[in-house]
Design an enzyme around this catalytic site. Structure first.
Site: not given
Ligand SMILES: Cc1ncc(C[n+]2csc(CCOP(=O)(O)OP(=O)(O)O)c2C)c(N)n1
Length: 446
Positions: A337-338, A122, A208
């Protein structure tokens, strides 16, 4: 030429043998053929059916029929669980028999995480913090695994494992300080919210770029093994991150270097908008483990006891036998997701509701506690009130706190500040002094 000639000779002999022996029974045929080949090669007689492959790359038998191995994706690796959705223990031999106090602690940590998530989510919606990621639906994976570790075990996380840190006693004030990037933040306000870390609690700071922690964890586990102090490493990641090259590197290194490491994959069905059927075509992540020579298991991530049992046993064996383990915890990412994501663009509300209302790790544990008379409606009401108040108080304190001194932008780039960086620092201060009316300097520590 010599090679070609001898090949021709070989084929000629084979053909001859087949024609000559067409009427013989199969076993006789084999014996006959083995004998003829040995005659041709001038070696001791041998039986080719008893021959063992000698290739250094694999230990396996020969087969004489052409068969591709089928991936078993229809009926995959089973999902280990201890409790059903109503919190009933299915097989008493699997009940970890945790004390009332321990179970209440699990529940309180899971719900406190949930409350913190709601408030910080929030807070982001109101623009008070820049970004946030909730842990909705994955509370059981965090608390169950964290509880099964030794506090000295080193944790490498992705970004959706705040419950692990909470279980280890990271104060609410420090969660808030990180999200607010205020002067109390251990990371000096340099990273985006939810990138926590704590040296005291053996929780390596999150970054990240996905999956980079996986080979790092393998290296750390190797160091931990050499230290010989009965410690393990755990490395969390999502099923999406498992598609990164770094995941392959980490799995393979940890197996070949025999590292006491638990790979903990949270398979929550999505990587932002990417569903698992666009992420992989094998039987999830657990099925990859044996390919690396890793002991592997799939567990119900919404069953805190199943997660606890699997992690405890993996930890015990990882340390005793110096080898990595892979746990794939099946769960569901209930939240977006975020805060930069609106998941209704790619999945149905009904799907989300099923997991939120019908199969949630928190409600499952609550059923278990209620059935034992350990938790009542009144307990729930007062705990909810009390935990909300605690979180709100930390939230208010964090919001009032000043931001770190801007000078800290230039420190820790290297251990010591370089002359170049020092020049940039001085030039920043000259600039800020000259244009001070354009900067909110009163919000920063002087
Ligand atoms: C190397 C890299 N590629 C792409 C991203 C962008 N990104 C951030 S989170 C995400 C999805 C990750 O999904 P998952 O590992 O299944 O974890 P969840 O978010 O479902 O917990 C992506 C593609 C990143 N942070 N780092």
């Amino acid at each position: 030429m010599a090679v070609v000639r001898s090949m021709n000779k070989m084929y000629g002999v084979c053909f001859h043998v087949v024609r000559q022996t067409a009427g013989l029974k199969a076993s006789r045929l084999l014996q006959h053929r083995a004998f003829r080949v040995s005659v041709v090669q001038g070696q001791q007689p041998f039986d080719s059916t008893l021959e063992k492959p000698q290739f250094p790359g694999a230990s396996a038998e020969f087969v004489d029929t052409l068969d591709f191995i089928q991936p078993n994706v229809i009926s995959g690796i089973p999902v280990y669980r201890v409790m059903d959705r109503q919190g009933n223990i299915i097989n008493p031999t699997q009940d970890p028999q945790l004390s009332k106090e321990t179970v209440l602690n699990f529940y309180q940590k899971m719900t406190l995480l949930n409350t913190m998530d709601r408030i910080l989510y929030e807070s982001q919606r109101q623009g008070r913090i820049s970004f946030y990621m909730t842990n909705y639906g994955e509370e059981g994976t965090h608390i169950g695994s964290a509880a099964a570790l030794d506090p000295r075990d080193l944790v490498f996380g992705q970004y959706r494992e705040a419950g692990v840190l909470m279980y280890r006693g990271f104060p609410l004030d420090l969660f808030m300080a990180q999200c607010y990037a205020n002067a109390d933040d251990l990371g000096k306000g340099r990273q985006m919210p939810v990138h926590y870390g704590s040296k005291d609690l053996n929780f390596v700071t999150i970054s990240s770029p996905l999956a980079t922690q996986i080979p790092q964890a393998a290296g750390a586990a190797y160091a931990v093994k050499r230290e010989n102090m009965n410690r393990a490493v755990i490395c969390y990641f999502g099923e999406g991150a498992a598609s990164e090259g770094d995941a392959h590197a980490g799995f393979n290194f940890s197996a070949t270097l025999e590292c006491p490491l638990i790979f903990f994959c949270r398979n929550n069905g999505y990587a932002i908008s990417t569903p698992t059927n666009e992420q992989y075509r094998g039987d999830g992540i657990a099925a990859r483990g044996p390919g690396y020579g890793m002991l592997s298991i799939r567990v119900d991530g919404n069953d805190v006891f199943a997660v606890y049992n699997a992690t405890k046993e993996a930890r015990r064996r990882a340390v005793a036998e110096n080898q990595p383990f892979l746990i794939e915890a099946m769960t569901y990412r209930i939240g977006h997701h975020s805060t930069s994501d609106d998941s209704s663009a790619y999945r149905s509300v009904d799907e989300v509701n099923y997991w939120d209302k019908q199969d949630h790790p928190i409600s499952r544990l609550r059923h278990y506690m209620t059935a034992r008379g350990w938790w009542s409606e009144d307990d729930e009401r007062s705990w909810r009130k009390q935990s909300r108040k605690t979180v709100m108080e930390a939230f208010e304190r964090a919001e009032k706190r000043l931001k770190p001194n801007p000078e800290l932008m230039f420190t820790d780039v290297y251990q010591e500040m370089t002359p170049g960086l020092n020049k940039q620092r001085e030039s920043m201060w000259r600039h800020v002094k000259q244009y001070k009316e354009h900067y909110p300097l009163d919000l920063y520590v002087k």
